[in-house]
Design an enzyme around this catalytic site. Structure first.
Site: not given
Length: 378
Positions: A90, A103, A110, A114, A117, A300, A343
């Protein structure tokens, strides 16, 4: 067929030389591809016909298929790109009065894990190629010119803050960064190209030597114990390694400060005591507070995290502690959260979404890419 989006100018020059062409032909070709978004060699009118014929036999200019496009109420646009093998990535365009920021993703998934995230919770699939990284900018820039009916450049800033840890894909990242900076391509200032990292110290040192751009570091905690939990990479590269590496990067950086990103988590890392601890951390390694700034990021939420967003009054109190200590502090405005483009939200339930969405969105992809190709001919 060689995809010419994979080549920075140095590599494209070498490619043209192998075809028996001189350097200036590579510059012309580079401009057609990146400045004008052209995909047809026949339309590259100032190239010799003999070169155009050679290129048609061995090369192409091809970005990834666009699976879907979503536009937020605030003007943010998110694209989902198909990178094959059941993987999607994305990219997000964030318009503001004085800039347009893209972005970009550098990996499919990933591996950093974290806690806050959602991308990290989906796991890691693979690194993107240079062409897949720059292809996001190539598509977005030329699509937006048509979409917004503008002839001039739309994207003024790029941030490597999408899916993935950029420095874990260093070999593909650096040529893409060089294309963003190249005056024959996108001509962005080093100050307006930002790499965000969770703290790969050795690669951070290399970046300072090879392609110094603006730097953002995902800090999120004032001490090793908490950062070990929130950012597992800290176990390998603790603050005693990361903070000096950040200070050393300043010798090469285009800005005189490093940005620390700090995701505000209710009851986890948002107390006044932790804010004071951050002030002492910054002073200890920088002997002052002017060498960095803090960007406080609203969390978020997503179900698997078990975490919650800090209350607005708590964020402001935390920011006040940092500001009163002399640290430049901003609170990031959440953008695009109604389309899961904010984010930490770039995960996308990749497997399920890919199975369903790619099948039903091919026509939309063809329309978007056809529109881009038409625009390139104007």
């Amino acid at each position: 067929m060689v995809n010419l989006l994979e080549f920075d100018l140095e590599a494209l020059t070498a490619f043209c030389e192998r075809l028996g062409e001189k350097r200036f032909r590579a510059v012309q070709l580079f401009r057609w591809i990146h400045q004008r978004g052209c995909t047809s060699f026949d339309d590259m009118s100032d190239l010799a016909k003999s070169l155009r014929d050679k290129l048609k036999g061995v090369a192409c200019v091809r970005a990834m298929d666009v699976v879907s496009q979503h536009e937020s109420a605030d003007g943010t646009i998110k694209w989902l790109f198909d990178v094959g093998g059941g993987n999607v990535i994305e990219s997000v365009f964030i318009p503001e009065d004085d800039r347009g920021t893209l972005c970009l993703s550098t990996q499919a998934g990933c591996a950093m894990g974290c806690r806050f995230c959602s991308t990290g919770h989906q796991g890691f699939s693979r690194n993107l190629t240079t062409g897949e990284i720059i292809g996001q900018l190539w598509f977005a820039e030329h699509f937006l010119r048509k979409h917004l009916k503008r002839d001039e450049r739309v994207i003024s800033n790029t941030v490597m803050m999408g899916m993935g840890e950029p420095l874990q894909n260093y070999a593909a990242l650096v040529p893409a960064l060089k294309m963003m900076l190249d005056d024959h391509a996108y001509g962005l200032s080093r100050r307006r190209v930002t790499v965000s990292t969770s703290g790969l110290v050795k690669k951070l040192e290399l970046l300072g030597q090879d392609c110094p751009v603006a730097l953002a570091v995902s800090l999120h905690a004032p001490n090793n114990a908490l950062r070990d939990y929130l950012v597992p990479l800290n176990i390998k590269h603790p603050l005693e390694e990361l903070m000096p590496a950040c200070v050393n990067y300043l010798a090469h950086a285009p800005r005189d400060f490093i940005t620390f990103e700090y995701c505000m988590l209710d009851g986890v890392n948002d107390s006044d005591a932790q804010a004071h601890e951050l002030v002492q951390l910054v002073k200890h390694y920088g002997h002052s507070v002017s060498w960095c700034k803090f960007n406080l990021i609203p969390f978020n939420p997503f179900p698997a995290s078990g975490l919650h967003r800090s209350k607005p009054e708590r964020v402001l109190a935390f920011a006040k502690v940092l500001s009163e200590a002399g640290i430049t502090t901003t609170v990031r405005k959440t953008r695009g959260d109604d389309i899961d483009a904010a984010c930490g939200q770039l995960a996308g339930d990749v497997v399920d979404r890919t199975r369903v969405t790619i099948r039903i969105a091919r026509q939309r992809s063809a329309e978007l890419n056809a529109g881009l190709a038409t625009d390139a001919k104007i």
